[in-house]
Design a protein around this motif. Structure first.
Motif, mmCIF file in Angstrom:
data_model
loop_
_atom_site.group_PDB
_atom_site.id
_atom_site.type_symbol
_atom_site.label_atom_id
_atom_site.label_comp_id
_atom_site.label_asym_id
_atom_site.label_seq_id
_atom_site.Cartn_x
_atom_site.Cartn_y
_atom_site.Cartn_z
ATOM 1 N N ASP A 118 -84.073 -42.358 -11.544
ATOM 2 C CA ASP A 118 -84.134 -43.812 -11.711
ATOM 3 C C ASP A 118 -83.876 -44.512 -10.368
ATOM 4 O O ASP A 118 -84.631 -45.383 -9.944
ATOM 5 N N ASP A 166 -85.486 -41.578 -22.558
ATOM 6 C CA ASP A 166 -85.354 -43.031 -22.388
ATOM 7 C C ASP A 166 -85.486 -43.422 -20.914
ATOM 8 O O ASP A 166 -86.151 -44.405 -20.585
ATOM 9 N N THR A 167 -84.849 -42.646 -20.022
ATOM 10 C CA THR A 167 -84.969 -42.967 -18.585
ATOM 11 C C THR A 167 -86.404 -42.765 -18.111
ATOM 12 O O THR A 167 -86.938 -43.576 -17.346
ATOM 13 N N LYS A 178 -88.369 -45.711 -19.166
ATOM 14 C CA LYS A 178 -87.958 -46.923 -18.432
ATOM 15 C C LYS A 178 -88.575 -46.933 -17.030
ATOM 16 O O LYS A 178 -89.131 -47.934 -16.585
#
Ligand code: NAD
Length: 289
Positions: free
Chosen positions: A71, A97-98, A101
């Protein structure tokens, strides 16, 4: 093609070398100077930071330890710094989820991006025989194939953004469960008076067959050759299996899936790693039974 490669550790080092062998110009960066030196020896051009490495490239590949690092590296140094024409590929194993994102942020900034985690360990990374499970649009997948092929035995389109990480967490949760089951069956066979080699011969041709039993038998001297025959050195470290199981548990929680055996497998590997066995091959669970 000019390809930036970020993260040249146990896996990334060999992968970047295979891109060089395929004729690509590889712009390499890693925080560790030792890894950078090795990449230079393998024909990569080395850089002192990510932003410089991604200048003017056609693709950016990352192979980093975890989601927080992925991230940060993409948000701070790749998105907005690589040309928007560059395809972004994250091959690290991270939480779904990361992955979604970071991909959404990349797409909002005008990039095409895929998650492309791998199956296969360091030997497969060095040998160019990894299996890539790719999440992203059809168009991004078509572009990703050309970048990934020199490092791959197989490149499979899993589905939309994040689907590669979903495939990876499900595969490794299944692997942990059938490895523990295989260890238990081998230990039970022996304790109940059956020669474990006989059990292997029978069950590997019966409904109990599975990769852990047939191809990676976790009992020393029984069945297929595996790290068990080498004191559980090499192979797939229990600490990495625990990392993958924790990702699967996070994925199960955020998608409201019920995974009782996955949860129990996570507890078993947690106890094993906490007892100081993190570096041992994950088949070493056999020694606890
Ligand atoms: P590793 O620790 O050997 O390599 C990671 C590299 O990333 C290191 O060289 C480190 O210096 C570098 N790094 C860390 N932060 C950085 C940053 N901000 N910028 C640039 N470089 C940075 O790990 P590995 O075994 O190569 O694993 C990499 C990924 O592949 C992980 O996500 C892992 O789960 C996955 N994976 C590993 C295996 C395996 O058998 N080792 C198998 C399949 C998947």
């Amino acid at each position: 093609m000019k390809v930036a490669f970020i993260g040249l550790g146990n896996m990334g080092g060999g992968m970047a070398a295979n891109l060089v062998k395929a004729g690509h110009e590889v712009h390499a960066f890693d925080l560790a100077s030792e890894a950078l030196e090795k990449a230079k020896g393998n024909g990569c051009a080395t850089y002192t930071n990510v932003r410089e490495a991604v200048q003017g490239v056609d693709a950016v590949v990352s192979m980093l330890p975890n989601g927080a690092i992925v991230d940060k590296v993409f948000s701070d140094d790749i998105i907005g710094h690589a040309p928007t024409s560059a395809l972004l590929l994250d091959c690290s194993t991270i939480d779904v989820d990361t992955a979604r994102k970071v991909e959404a942020a990349a797409e909002a900034a005008g990039y095409a991006m895929v998650d492309a985690p791998v199956s296969g360990g360091i030997a497969a990374a060095n040998g160019g025989t990894l299996t890539f499970m790719v999440g992203g649009t059809d168009a991004a997948f078509a572009r990703a194939q050309a970048v990934l092929e020199p490092m791959a035995k197989a490149v499979i389109h899993a589905g939309a953004s994040g689907s590669g990480q979903v495939a990876k967490m499900c595969n490794n949760m299944l692997l942990a469960v059938h490895m523990i089951g295989t260890c238990e069956a081998l230990a039970l066979a022996e304790k109940a008076g059956l020669d474990p080699q006989k059990f292997y011969e029978i069950s590997s041709k019966s409904t109990g067959y599975c990769w852990s039993l047939n191809d990676y038998t976790p009992a020393p001297g029984i069945g297929a050759t595996s790290p068990a025959d080498n004191g559980y050195q090499g192979g797939f470290a229990s600490a990495l299996m625990l990392k993958d199981l924790r990702l699967a548990m996070a994925g199960a929680e955020s998608s409201c899936a019920t995974v009782p055996l996955g949860k129990h497998a996570t507890e078993i590997y947690e106890n094993f790693v906490e007892a100081g066995n993190g570096a041992k091959d994950f088949g070493a669970i056999f020694t606890t039974l």
